[in-house]
Scaffold this motif. Sequence first.
Motif, PDB file in Angstrom:
ATOM      1  N   VAL A 125       0.835  -1.202   0.000  1.00  9.73           N
ATOM      2  CA  VAL A 125       0.000   0.000   0.000  1.00  9.73           C
ATOM      3  C   VAL A 125       0.868   1.250   0.000  1.00  9.73           C
ATOM      4  O   VAL A 125       0.688   2.161  -0.817  1.00  9.73           O
ATOM      5  CB  VAL A 125      -0.943   0.012   1.220  1.00  9.73           C
ATOM      6  CG1 VAL A 125      -1.671   1.352   1.320  1.00  9.73           C
ATOM      7  CG2 VAL A 125      -1.961  -1.127   1.102  1.00  9.73           C
ATOM      8  N   ARG A 128       2.582   2.101  -3.247  1.00  6.03           N
ATOM      9  CA  ARG A 128       1.713   2.805  -4.208  1.00  6.03           C
ATOM     10  C   ARG A 128       1.599   4.288  -3.842  1.00  6.03           C
ATOM     11  O   ARG A 128       1.601   5.156  -4.718  1.00  6.03           O
ATOM     12  CB  ARG A 128       0.337   2.153  -4.240  1.00  6.03           C
ATOM     13  CG  ARG A 128       0.328   0.750  -4.837  1.00  6.03           C
ATOM     14  CD  ARG A 128      -1.083   0.169  -4.884  1.00  6.03           C
ATOM     15  NE  ARG A 128      -1.092  -1.193  -5.392  1.00  6.03           N
ATOM     16  CZ  ARG A 128      -1.083  -1.527  -6.687  1.00  6.03           C
ATOM     17  NH1 ARG A 128      -1.061  -0.551  -7.597  1.00  6.03           N
ATOM     18  NH2 ARG A 128      -1.094  -2.782  -7.067  1.00  6.03           N
ATOM     19  N   VAL A 129       1.501   4.565  -2.549  1.00  6.22           N
ATOM     20  CA  VAL A 129       1.432   5.959  -2.102  1.00  6.22           C
ATOM     21  C   VAL A 129       2.701   6.715  -2.485  1.00  6.22           C
ATOM     22  O   VAL A 129       2.645   7.833  -2.988  1.00  6.22           O
ATOM     23  CB  VAL A 129       1.193   6.018  -0.574  1.00  6.22           C
ATOM     24  CG1 VAL A 129       1.281   7.455  -0.069  1.00  6.22           C
ATOM     25  CG2 VAL A 129      -0.171   5.416  -0.227  1.00  6.22           C
ATOM     26  N   ASP A 242      -3.321   2.824  -7.480  1.00  2.00           N
ATOM     27  CA  ASP A 242      -2.323   3.719  -6.885  1.00  2.00           C
ATOM     28  C   ASP A 242      -3.001   4.985  -6.350  1.00  2.00           C
ATOM     29  O   ASP A 242      -2.758   5.408  -5.215  1.00  2.00           O
ATOM     30  CB  ASP A 242      -1.276   4.142  -7.920  1.00  2.00           C
ATOM     31  CG  ASP A 242      -0.382   3.013  -8.376  1.00  2.00           C
ATOM     32  OD1 ASP A 242      -0.238   2.019  -7.641  1.00  2.00           O
ATOM     33  OD2 ASP A 242       0.173   3.127  -9.492  1.00  2.00           O
ATOM     34  N   CYS A 245      -5.199   4.394  -3.225  1.00  2.00           N
ATOM     35  CA  CYS A 245      -4.375   4.246  -2.017  1.00  2.00           C
ATOM     36  C   CYS A 245      -3.851   5.605  -1.562  1.00  2.00           C
ATOM     37  O   CYS A 245      -3.876   5.945  -0.370  1.00  2.00           O
ATOM     38  CB  CYS A 245      -3.215   3.300  -2.279  1.00  2.00           C
ATOM     39  SG  CYS A 245      -3.681   1.558  -2.473  1.00  2.00           S
ATOM     40  N   TYR A 246      -3.381   6.387  -2.503  1.00  2.00           N
ATOM     41  CA  TYR A 246      -2.843   7.702  -2.185  1.00  2.00           C
ATOM     42  C   TYR A 246      -3.902   8.593  -1.534  1.00  2.00           C
ATOM     43  O   TYR A 246      -3.656   9.225  -0.504  1.00  2.00           O
ATOM     44  CB  TYR A 246      -2.305   8.363  -3.453  1.00  2.00           C
ATOM     45  CG  TYR A 246      -1.862   9.785  -3.262  1.00  2.00           C
ATOM     46  CD1 TYR A 246      -0.626  10.084  -2.694  1.00  2.00           C
ATOM     47  CD2 TYR A 246      -2.684  10.846  -3.636  1.00  2.00           C
ATOM     48  CE1 TYR A 246      -0.226  11.399  -2.498  1.00  2.00           C
ATOM     49  CE2 TYR A 246      -2.292  12.165  -3.449  1.00  2.00           C
ATOM     50  CZ  TYR A 246      -1.068  12.434  -2.880  1.00  2.00           C
ATOM     51  OH  TYR A 246      -0.673  13.739  -2.679  1.00  2.00           O
ATOM     52  N   THR A 248      -6.698   7.773  -0.027  1.00  4.60           N
ATOM     53  CA  THR A 248      -7.125   7.267   1.277  1.00  4.60           C
ATOM     54  C   THR A 248      -6.137   7.643   2.369  1.00  4.60           C
ATOM     55  O   THR A 248      -6.507   8.127   3.442  1.00  4.60           O
ATOM     56  CB  THR A 248      -7.285   5.738   1.225  1.00  4.60           C
ATOM     57  OG1 THR A 248      -8.270   5.398   0.240  1.00  4.60           O
ATOM     58  CG2 THR A 248      -7.709   5.182   2.580  1.00  4.60           C
TER      59      THR A 248
END
Length: 278
Positions: A125, A128-129, A242, A245-246, A248
């Motif tokens: 996770v 991806r951030v 991506d 995730c960013y 969130t």
Amino acid sequence: MKPTVSVVIPAHDEAGVIAANLDTLLTGTGPGEFDVIVVANACTDGTARAAARPGVRVLETSRPGKVEALRLGDAACRAFPRVYLDADVRLDAKSVRALAEAASRPGVLACAPVPEWDLAGTGRVVRRVHRVHDRLIAPSRALAGVGVYVLTEEGHRRVFPLPDVISDDGYVDGSFTGGERVVVTEARSVVRPARTVRAHLARRVRVRQGNRQLAGLGLPARSLRAGALRDLLAAREVSALDAACYLTVLAADRALTLLRGGRTTWGTDTGTRSGQPA
């Protein structure tokens, strides 16, 4: 031999990485070529012992705070330009020489390398951030966020002694404009970002608090261009997952910043070197 540059390394509980990073910095250098000062700052581990070696001066202080360590190390420097290097960031001698050369150019007061991200062991996770965040800030990146900045003698007069700020690199970056600061493409710093979502959030809260403090000092804020994430998606530089995730994690770090308010600390970001990926 008169040193060509001084290198100041503030180090708070960095025994796990300081020796290897000093090896990287000094390999291939001549005796006395670099004037290296490690400031073991309020450490509870063996940072000072791990840093001790020929060619490195180790200063110890019980006073906490990264800026305090930077000021102490800076006062001991013997040369210009001066390199201010985070203890957990790898920088080799070739890059230091490239930075010193850039600092000698007319009109340049400050410079920094291009960062390379060491994502080994990073959770899926947060990886991806990092991917999204790096691409968003890359167009405006200069002296901040790469673990290293370099000041000429004239540039040093503009920013030292550093005030008590959370984001020293943000303060330095905001103190220069245009061609006064340059990114040196021949130089690379290897930066280990947070490995877990939890560590990333802790770091981002500090960044937001630091940015708020700099705004209070009247320094210009750097903001992302509207639609930048949409453009990355359209260009397929990042995926929809991506971006999700960013966004969130972005919402979580904003909420945590509000909850924490003005409470801040400075210390070792152990999430870059320990913990389970998430």
